[in-house]
Design a protein around this motif. Structure first.
Motif, PDB file in Angstrom:
ATOM      1  N   VAL A  33       3.842  -9.029  -7.949  1.00 11.74           N
ATOM      2  CA  VAL A  33       3.360  -7.673  -7.701  1.00 11.74           C
ATOM      3  C   VAL A  33       3.577  -6.854  -8.965  1.00 11.74           C
ATOM      4  N   THR A  34       2.619  -5.993  -9.286  1.00 11.00           N
ATOM      5  CA  THR A  34       2.799  -5.039 -10.377  1.00 11.00           C
ATOM      6  C   THR A  34       2.707  -3.626  -9.805  1.00 11.00           C
ATOM      7  N   ALA A  35       3.348  -2.678 -10.496  1.00  8.32           N
ATOM      8  CA  ALA A  35       3.344  -1.287 -10.051  1.00  8.32           C
ATOM      9  C   ALA A  35       3.670  -0.384 -11.231  1.00  8.32           C
ATOM     10  N   PRO A  36       3.178   0.862 -11.220  1.00  9.92           N
ATOM     11  CA  PRO A  36       3.548   1.816 -12.270  1.00  9.92           C
ATOM     12  C   PRO A  36       5.058   2.038 -12.268  1.00  9.92           C
ATOM     13  N   SER A  37       5.599   2.315 -13.445  1.00 13.98           N
ATOM     14  CA  SER A  37       7.051   2.473 -13.556  1.00 13.98           C
ATOM     15  C   SER A  37       7.439   3.871 -14.027  1.00 13.98           C
ATOM     16  N   SER A  72       0.805  -1.218   0.000  1.00 16.76           N
ATOM     17  CA  SER A  72       0.000   0.000   0.000  1.00 16.76           C
ATOM     18  C   SER A  72       0.841   1.271   0.000  1.00 16.76           C
ATOM     19  N   ALA A  73       2.105   1.165   0.417  1.00 16.04           N
ATOM     20  CA  ALA A  73       2.957   2.358   0.447  1.00 16.04           C
ATOM     21  C   ALA A  73       3.336   2.827  -0.951  1.00 16.04           C
ATOM     22  N   LEU A  74       3.148   1.982  -1.962  1.00 15.71           N
ATOM     23  CA  LEU A  74       3.494   2.333  -3.338  1.00 15.71           C
ATOM     24  C   LEU A  74       2.212   2.553  -4.124  1.00 15.71           C
ATOM     25  N   ALA A  75       1.964   3.792  -4.536  1.00 13.61           N
ATOM     26  CA  ALA A  75       0.730   4.143  -5.243  1.00 13.61           C
ATOM     27  C   ALA A  75       0.592   3.321  -6.524  1.00 13.61           C
ATOM     28  N   GLY A  76      -0.574   2.699  -6.686  1.00 12.47           N
ATOM     29  CA  GLY A  76      -0.856   1.937  -7.894  1.00 12.47           C
ATOM     30  C   GLY A  76      -0.371   0.509  -7.886  1.00 12.47           C
ATOM     31  N   ALA A  77       0.338   0.093  -6.846  1.00 13.09           N
ATOM     32  CA  ALA A  77       0.854  -1.279  -6.789  1.00 13.09           C
ATOM     33  C   ALA A  77      -0.261  -2.254  -6.439  1.00 13.09           C
ATOM     34  N   ALA A  78      -0.131  -3.484  -6.921  1.00 21.20           N
ATOM     35  CA  ALA A  78      -1.137  -4.514  -6.639  1.00 21.20           C
ATOM     36  C   ALA A  78      -0.469  -5.873  -6.571  1.00 21.20           C
ATOM     37  N   VAL A  79      -0.944  -6.705  -5.653  1.00 27.12           N
ATOM     38  CA  VAL A  79      -0.492  -8.094  -5.576  1.00 27.12           C
ATOM     39  C   VAL A  79      -1.342  -8.904  -6.542  1.00 27.12           C
ATOM     40  N   THR A  80      -0.728  -9.493  -7.561  1.00 27.19           N
ATOM     41  CA  THR A  80      -1.480 -10.211  -8.591  1.00 27.19           C
ATOM     42  C   THR A  80      -1.426 -11.724  -8.418  1.00 27.19           C
TER      43      THR A  80
END
Length: 219
Positions: free
Chosen positions: A64-68, A39-47
């Protein structure tokens, strides 16, 4: 060691994690797997959170995916170090030794094997795993998968074959170009005196403009 089946899990646009399961594998219920907090990383998700057990062996996988948008070459060390921290907390065992191997760049992705020893109560365990970090989709989102295998420290090794068969498959894309913020940070780290002089010049110019535009007292 024989495996009973292979699974393919979609984890990011165009990417899937292939897992080989040991013979006699039993699913670990998702609610019994440790939570992964991104949750500390905006836009991240556990897939993906996946766990199986078989005759003293435990296999775990998390993706996990997250904006780059703030990506830059060199950040892979920080990302994979953070991934190791997440693995430490998610295994539910006491880590006694942890050795991360050098990071390898392989065709638009980064891989880092690791190994160590752990203890679950009185049981001594050998630990093996691998991180894979790549980029996927039109937005070039970062996708990180970690696969970890725990097995009894004594006895025939079985984790090696499972990890060799685990693979993040699909269409990797090139990492994004660093944005202005990241380029400025890296420039400041490489050339601090030049950046300080440039910022000083900009500040002086801004002050000059403000002074030129200030209201002048009437005679």
């Amino acid at each position: 060691m024989s495996s009973s089946a292979a699974e393919l899990h979609g984890v990011a646009p165009g990417l899937a994690l292939r897992l080989a399961l040991p013979a006699g594998a039993r699913d670990v219920p998702e609610e019994a797997l440790p939570a992964i907090d991104v949750s500390a990383l905006a836009g991240a998700a556990v897939t993906l959170r996946r766990g199986v057990e078989a005759d003293g062996l435990s296999l775990r996988a998390v993706c996990v995916t997250a904006p780059s948008r703030h990506w830059a070459i060199g950040l892979e060390e920080l990302v994979l170090d953070r991934a190791s921290g997440l693995v430490h907390g998610a295994l539910g065992v006491t880590i006694e030794r942890w050795e991360a191997r050098p990071i390898r760049a392989v065709s638009h992705r980064f891989e880092q094997p690791f190994e160590g020893t752990a203890r679950a109560g009185e049981r001594a365990l050998a630990l093996h795993g691998r991180h894979v970090l790549g980029f996927a989709g039109s937005e070039r989102d970062a996708a990180l998968c970690s696969v970890v295998c725990l097995e009894p420290a004594q006895g025939a090794p079985r984790c090696g074959a499972l990890l060799a068969a685990a693979e993040l498959e699909g269409a990797f894309v090139a990492p994004p170009e660093p944005d202005l913020l990241v380029r400025t940070i890296f420039l400041a780290a490489d050339q601090p005196l030049a950046v300080a002089a440039a910022l000083g010049a900009l500040a002086a110019a801004a002050v000059a403009v403000l002074l030129a535009r200030r209201p002048r007292p009437r005679p």
